[in-house]
Design a protein around this motif. Structure first.
Motif, PDB file in Angstrom:
ATOM      1  N   GLN A  60       0.814  -1.209   0.000  1.00 42.30           N
ATOM      2  CA  GLN A  60       0.000   0.000   0.000  1.00 42.30           C
ATOM      3  C   GLN A  60       0.850   1.262   0.000  1.00 42.30           C
ATOM      4  N   VAL A  61       2.168   1.101   0.086  1.00 43.09           N
ATOM      5  CA  VAL A  61       3.070   2.248   0.034  1.00 43.09           C
ATOM      6  C   VAL A  61       4.170   1.966  -0.979  1.00 43.09           C
ATOM      7  N   SER A  62       4.753   3.025  -1.485  1.00 42.22           N
ATOM      8  CA  SER A  62       5.835   2.903  -2.465  1.00 42.22           C
ATOM      9  C   SER A  62       7.184   3.000  -1.783  1.00 42.22           C
ATOM     10  N   GLY A  63       8.170   2.356  -2.382  1.00 44.44           N
ATOM     11  CA  GLY A  63       9.516   2.421  -1.817  1.00 44.44           C
ATOM     12  C   GLY A  63      10.402   1.324  -2.371  1.00 44.44           C
ATOM     13  N   THR A  64      11.564   1.185  -1.766  1.00 46.01           N
ATOM     14  CA  THR A  64      12.550   0.192  -2.193  1.00 46.01           C
ATOM     15  C   THR A  64      12.566  -0.973  -1.225  1.00 46.01           C
ATOM     16  N   ILE A  65      12.547  -2.184  -1.770  1.00 49.06           N
ATOM     17  CA  ILE A  65      12.578  -3.374  -0.926  1.00 49.06           C
ATOM     18  C   ILE A  65      13.948  -3.456  -0.242  1.00 49.06           C
ATOM     19  N   ALA A  66      13.930  -3.386   1.092  1.00 50.56           N
ATOM     20  CA  ALA A  66      15.178  -3.429   1.862  1.00 50.56           C
ATOM     21  C   ALA A  66      15.510  -4.841   2.335  1.00 50.56           C
ATOM     22  N   LYS A  67      14.483  -5.632   2.687  1.00 50.92           N
ATOM     23  CA  LYS A  67      14.719  -6.969   3.214  1.00 50.92           C
ATOM     24  C   LYS A  67      13.614  -7.910   2.736  1.00 50.92           C
ATOM     25  N   LEU A  68      13.978  -9.172   2.541  1.00 51.47           N
ATOM     26  CA  LEU A  68      13.018 -10.236   2.277  1.00 51.47           C
ATOM     27  C   LEU A  68      13.193 -11.297   3.354  1.00 51.47           C
ATOM     28  N   TYR A  69      12.090 -11.639   4.017  1.00 51.52           N
ATOM     29  CA  TYR A  69      12.155 -12.601   5.113  1.00 51.52           C
ATOM     30  C   TYR A  69      11.709 -14.008   4.706  1.00 51.52           C
ATOM     31  N   VAL A  70      11.103 -14.151   3.530  1.00 52.19           N
ATOM     32  CA  VAL A  70      10.620 -15.465   3.085  1.00 52.19           C
ATOM     33  C   VAL A  70      11.003 -15.665   1.626  1.00 52.19           C
ATOM     34  N   ASP A  71      10.884 -16.909   1.182  1.00 48.13           N
ATOM     35  CA  ASP A  71      11.186 -17.251  -0.207  1.00 48.13           C
ATOM     36  C   ASP A  71      10.129 -18.241  -0.695  1.00 48.13           C
ATOM     37  N   PHE A  72      10.314 -18.778  -1.883  1.00 45.31           N
ATOM     38  CA  PHE A  72       9.403 -19.784  -2.404  1.00 45.31           C
ATOM     39  C   PHE A  72       9.284 -20.950  -1.421  1.00 45.31           C
ATOM     40  N   ASN A  73       8.039 -21.444  -1.255  1.00 40.74           N
ATOM     41  CA  ASN A  73       7.730 -22.614  -0.412  1.00 40.74           C
ATOM     42  C   ASN A  73       7.893 -22.350   1.082  1.00 40.74           C
ATOM     43  N   SER A  74       8.131 -21.097   1.497  1.00 37.75           N
ATOM     44  CA  SER A  74       8.276 -20.807   2.919  1.00 37.75           C
ATOM     45  C   SER A  74       6.915 -20.870   3.610  1.00 37.75           C
ATOM     46  N   PRO A  75       6.808 -21.603   4.726  1.00 37.27           N
ATOM     47  CA  PRO A  75       5.560 -21.560   5.502  1.00 37.27           C
ATOM     48  C   PRO A  75       5.482 -20.240   6.274  1.00 37.27           C
ATOM     49  N   VAL A  76       4.329 -19.650   6.343  1.00 29.61           N
ATOM     50  CA  VAL A  76       4.157 -18.360   7.026  1.00 29.61           C
ATOM     51  C   VAL A  76       2.937 -18.427   7.926  1.00 29.61           C
ATOM     52  N   LYS A  77       2.946 -17.561   8.956  1.00 29.95           N
ATOM     53  CA  LYS A  77       1.824 -17.408   9.861  1.00 29.95           C
ATOM     54  C   LYS A  77       1.185 -16.035   9.654  1.00 29.95           C
ATOM     55  N   LYS A  78      -0.066 -15.935  10.013  1.00 23.74           N
ATOM     56  CA  LYS A  78      -0.770 -14.668   9.871  1.00 23.74           C
ATOM     57  C   LYS A  78      -0.089 -13.592  10.710  1.00 23.74           C
ATOM     58  N   GLY A  79       0.208 -12.441  10.086  1.00 30.18           N
ATOM     59  CA  GLY A  79       0.867 -11.338  10.768  1.00 30.18           C
ATOM     60  C   GLY A  79       2.381 -11.394  10.731  1.00 30.18           C
ATOM     61  N   GLN A  80       2.951 -12.458  10.196  1.00 27.02           N
ATOM     62  CA  GLN A  80       4.405 -12.599  10.148  1.00 27.02           C
ATOM     63  C   GLN A  80       4.995 -11.663   9.096  1.00 27.02           C
ATOM     64  N   PRO A  81       6.074 -10.915   9.422  1.00 23.58           N
ATOM     65  CA  PRO A  81       6.729 -10.065   8.407  1.00 23.58           C
ATOM     66  C   PRO A  81       7.313 -10.926   7.292  1.00 23.58           C
ATOM     67  N   ILE A  82       7.049 -10.532   6.051  1.00 23.52           N
ATOM     68  CA  ILE A  82       7.589 -11.284   4.920  1.00 23.52           C
ATOM     69  C   ILE A  82       8.496 -10.413   4.053  1.00 23.52           C
ATOM     70  N   ILE A 116       5.734  -5.452   5.294  1.00 26.47           N
ATOM     71  CA  ILE A 116       4.695  -6.252   4.645  1.00 26.47           C
ATOM     72  C   ILE A 116       4.542  -7.556   5.415  1.00 26.47           C
ATOM     73  N   ARG A 117       3.297  -7.844   5.820  1.00 22.93           N
ATOM     74  CA  ARG A 117       3.025  -9.008   6.651  1.00 22.93           C
ATOM     75  C   ARG A 117       2.085  -9.968   5.933  1.00 22.93           C
ATOM     76  N   SER A 118       2.165 -11.239   6.314  1.00 27.01           N
ATOM     77  CA  SER A 118       1.289 -12.247   5.727  1.00 27.01           C
ATOM     78  C   SER A 118      -0.129 -12.079   6.273  1.00 27.01           C
ATOM     79  N   PRO A 119      -1.130 -12.022   5.403  1.00 24.67           N
ATOM     80  CA  PRO A 119      -2.507 -11.873   5.888  1.00 24.67           C
ATOM     81  C   PRO A 119      -3.134 -13.178   6.365  1.00 24.67           C
ATOM     82  N   VAL A 120      -2.527 -14.326   6.023  1.00 20.00           N
ATOM     83  CA  VAL A 120      -3.105 -15.632   6.381  1.00 20.00           C
ATOM     84  C   VAL A 120      -1.987 -16.603   6.731  1.00 20.00           C
ATOM     85  N   ASP A 121      -2.368 -17.695   7.365  1.00 18.97           N
ATOM     86  CA  ASP A 121      -1.461 -18.828   7.517  1.00 18.97           C
ATOM     87  C   ASP A 121      -1.401 -19.575   6.185  1.00 18.97           C
TER      88      ASP A 121
END
Length: 415
Positions: A61-83, A180-185
């Motif tokens: 919802q905001v513009s900018g430069t991606i500074a960090k990525l916390y997940v990759d392909f096939n990564s399991p995530v939880k709701k609210g987890q920073p990605i 940016i956070r995961s909206p779902v598990d």
């Protein structure tokens, strides 16, 4: 000399006999199959694609430069987890600026309240002095004007405070959106950004990640032809195969039949959703599935081979005209998988004109009229007709060419 004459006579007799023998048309022979009693399952076949039941596209919802990525392909995530993290420097600055504006507005409000209190005291004092005749009416009017102005100043200051507080909240929200956070598990099935890439939030939010909510529960979106859609009902069992596991058959069930038509090159189909259990996680999104839905099953019924309904004996005239013997002609279209009751002109159709052929004592085909029910493509249900279990019905006409026998030409082989 007598032996030579005898040999010539014998060869002449054999030649004449061979001539009449080979001049005769080949005698038709037939391949038969027995009428059986058993079960028939009517099915509808379709092709579809495996998908997660719930797939969420995560944007920004905001513009900018991606500074960090916390997940990759096939990564399991939880709701609210920073990605992912967008560079927050500009957003922190905006928060500080908005916070300073809010503090300034609050100070202006406090000052306006002090001015209002002073104007109120002056107005009250001038009212008493006017009663004693010490001041003129104009002095009281001036005090009243000062009071009203101070009151308006307080309201303006309160509005400014509210405005700056809103700006501060917006700046803090934008700062929060920079993470940016995961909206779902679920499981990340797609990542479309890299560190250092600039993303722009515009009218159409870019998709940064695609998250499948639960890959243990999947669905197949199939396209079913309009001629077969009436046979499908929610709850029917389905089996399917995928190319990745061609030796294994998976199971599912119909959970939704959508009413919206899909028209492709004047062909109308309807999307039918098949629910699939994927606890082993062998099935992956995007796989092509060949689905077979069981629409009707009948047990202990009389059935004939579908080929018997397609058979039609050739007459001698047809055999001579074609120049060679062959299999019988076709009636109907054969009724593959997916055909069922009421399909006119093919096995399974209740049109009253269906016939099969049996052999009489002389080895000639005799027609038997029957009415048919459901079919599985190989066998067709017999509803009525003079047939019983164990009867032989003709499925193919084959002729034995005597010239291909072991006698050879009566004049001997040619060189």
């Amino acid at each position: 000399m007598k032996r030579i004459v005898g040999a010539v006579i014998l060869l002449t007799v054999l030649g004449v006999a061979g001539y009449f023998y080979f001049k005769q048309p080949p005698k038709a022979q037939y391949k038969t199959q027995k009428v059986e009693r058993g079960a028939i399952t009517s099915t509808v076949s379709a092709t579809g694609t495996l998908n997660a039941v719930v797939t969420v596209q995560v944007g920004t919802q905001v513009s900018g430069t991606i500074a960090k990525l916390y997940v990759d392909f096939n990564s399991p995530v939880k709701k609210g987890q920073p990605i992912a993290q967008i560079d927050p420097a500009l957003f922190n600055s905006a928060v500080q600026q908005s916070r300073g504006n809010a503090l300034n507005a609050e100070a202006s409000l406090a000052k306006a309240k002090v001015t209002l209190a002073d104007a109120k005291r002056t107005l009250g004092r001038n009212r008493e002095l006017l009663k004693e005749g010490i001041i003129a009416q104009s002095d009281l009017d001036a005090a009243q004007t000062a009071y009203d102005s101070a009151l308006a100043g307080v309201k303006a200051a309160e509005a400014s405070v509210m405005q700056t507080r809103g700006a501060l909240k917006q700046a803090e929200t934008n700062l929060n959106y920079s993470t940016i956070r995961s909206p779902v598990d679920g499981t990340v099935v797609s990542r479309n950004v890299d560190v250092g890439q600039t993303v722009a939030a515009s009218f159409q939010t870019p998709t940064l990640f695609t998250i499948a909510q639960d890959l243990t529960k999947m669905q197949i979106d199939t396209s079913v032809d309009e001629s077969d859609i009436s046979k499908l009902k929610v709850g029917q069992k389905a089996t399917f195969t995928v190319d990745a596991y061609s030796d294994r058959q998976f199971e599912g069930s119909v959970v939704q039949i959508r009413n919206a038509p899909v028209v492709t090159q004047n062909v109308v189909t309807y999307v039918t959703v098949i629910a699939v259990d994927n606890k082993e996680l062998k099935l992956k999104p995007g796989m092509t599935a060949n689905v077979t839905v069981e629409t009707l099953r009948k047990d202990n019924l009389l059935k004939v081979p579908a080929a018997a309904l397609r058979f039609k004996p050739r007459s001698d005239k047809d055999t001579k005209a074609s120049g060679k013997p062959g299999s019988g002609g076709m009636t109907g279209t054969g009724g593959g998988q997916g055909s069922g009751p009421g399909a006119k002109g093919r096995p399974g159709g209740k049109d009253g004109g269906q016939k099969v052929y049996t052999l009489n004592a002389e080895g000639k085909p005799v027609p038997v009229s029957i009415t048919t029910g459901i079919t599985d493509g190989s066998f067709v249900e017999v509803l009525t007709g003079n047939l019983k279990e164990g009867d032989d019905v003709i499925v193919e006409q084959v002729s034995q060419d005597k010239k291909k026998g072991g006698m050879g030409s009566p004049m001997g082989p040619r060189f």
